[in-house]
Design an enzyme around this catalytic site. Sequence first.
Site, PDB file in Angstrom:
ATOM      1  N   GLY A 259       0.690  -1.226  -0.046  1.00 21.18           N
ATOM      2  CA  GLY A 259      -0.113   0.033  -0.188  1.00 21.18           C
ATOM      3  C   GLY A 259       0.761   1.105  -0.074  1.00 21.18           C
TER       4      GLY A 259
ATOM      5  CB  SER B 221       1.048   3.635  -4.490  1.00 21.00           C
ATOM      6  OG  SER B 221      -0.364   3.250  -4.133  1.00 21.00           O
ATOM      7  CB  SER B 222      -1.631   6.569  -1.773  1.00 20.03           C
ATOM      8  OG  SER B 222      -2.441   5.552  -1.275  1.00 20.03           O
ATOM      9  N   GLY B 223      -1.075   7.422   0.841  1.00 21.29           N
ATOM     10  CA  GLY B 223      -1.411   7.506   2.267  1.00 21.29           C
ATOM     11  C   GLY B 223      -0.259   7.179   3.363  1.00 21.29           C
TER      12      GLY B 223
ATOM     13  NE  ARG C 100      -6.516  -2.588  -5.936  1.00 21.44           N
ATOM     14  CZ  ARG C 100      -7.905  -2.802  -5.553  1.00 21.44           C
ATOM     15  NH1 ARG C 100      -8.144  -4.111  -5.817  1.00 21.44           N
ATOM     16  NH2 ARG C 100      -8.712  -2.083  -5.411  1.00 21.44           N
ATOM     17  CG  ASP C 101      -3.355   2.265 -10.092  1.00 17.49           C
ATOM     18  OD1 ASP C 101      -2.734   2.560 -10.793  1.00 17.49           O
ATOM     19  OD2 ASP C 101      -4.489   2.449  -9.890  1.00 17.49           O
TER      20      ASP C 101
ATOM     21  CE  LYS D 116      -4.817   5.463  -7.318  1.00 18.32           C
ATOM     22  NZ  LYS D 116      -5.797   4.990  -6.535  1.00 18.32           N
TER      23      LYS D 116
ATOM     24  CG  ASP E 273      -5.264  -7.776  -5.340  1.00 14.70           C
ATOM     25  OD1 ASP E 273      -5.285  -7.407  -4.062  1.00 14.70           O
ATOM     26  OD2 ASP E 273      -6.223  -8.063  -6.049  1.00 14.70           O
TER      27      ASP E 273
ATOM     28  CB  SER F  90      -4.669  -2.967  13.624  1.00 18.49           C
ATOM     29  OG  SER F  90      -6.094  -3.149  13.878  1.00 18.49           O
TER      30      SER F  90
ATOM     31  CE1 TYR G 156     -10.358  -0.395   7.894  1.00 18.45           C
ATOM     32  CE2 TYR G 156     -11.375   0.356   9.880  1.00 18.45           C
ATOM     33  CZ  TYR G 156     -10.208   0.242   8.989  1.00 18.45           C
ATOM     34  OH  TYR G 156      -8.932   0.934   8.936  1.00 18.45           O
TER      35      TYR G 156
ATOM     36  CE  LYS H 107      -7.106  -2.157   8.734  1.00 18.73           C
ATOM     37  NZ  LYS H 107      -5.892  -2.238   8.271  1.00 18.73           N
TER      38      LYS H 107
END
Length: 280
Positions: free
Chosen positions: A13, A15-17, A38-39, A42, A65, A143, A157, A161
């Site tokens: 993950g 690519s962002s955040g 996966r993108d 990005k 992914d 988490s 969600y 977590k």
Amino acid sequence: MQTFNGRLALITGGSSGIGLALAHRLLAEGARVALLARDGQKLDQARARLLASFPQGEVSLWRADVANAPQVTTVLQTLLEQLGAPDLLVNSAGVARPGRFEDLPLDVFDQMIAVNYLGTVYVTKALVPAMLERGSGHIVNISSVAGFLNIYGYTAYGASKFAVRGFSDALRMELKPRGIGVSLVFPPDTDTPQLAYENQFKPEVTRALAGSAGVLSPDAVAQEILRGIRRGAYVILPGFETKVIYLLSRLLGAGVNPILDAMVRNALQKTRANQNLHRS
């Protein structure tokens, strides 16, 4: 792990955040960074942003992914062959889709478990043998506050977590005697593209419950994570409010439920009052 200079960090993950913010801070400290998402577009954009700040930085991109076990295994086997075992693994890939239980399709529950929980398991499973063979490394699993105190609107969600929490608890006990550290992060709402997506689906009650809580920047969360790794901390709680909520939930146990119930009643009353106001 007191220094990240020269270390290899793999961030899912990334690519962002929070993942991208961690990559930025790690590059600033001289780490080599591998981003997995996966993108592809990005990923390219993330790499360009990072190299704009650190032209001499080492940033490799890996497209997969995390919910696809065969794909993860194949891609990470190639990573191991080319770069070796990561010194730091950050499982940051995640998705959130709130909604009242009766309104959520079953495939949302499948997606939350597949990405948030099984995605963490698949990536870790692919890399732990090489880390054990070397006898060192550190794993960080992301988490959520909803992973220790779940609330209205997060049946899908929050459950995923909580699963990350349970996985991490056992993993820490198994790996610590063998030289590998594990940290578990419980971030609150963080100003990321994922939060913007999530906010589209929040029930009014959920929005009201979260309304008084602050939103952290990804960089603030990343800073807390790296500080926690240096301390060898297992539980990492970004933000003052998160620390207070965690402490109260631990102290009160099931005694926190009447407080939450009162908050839900108050939120429902406000929601109904607003609905009546709009009708009139």
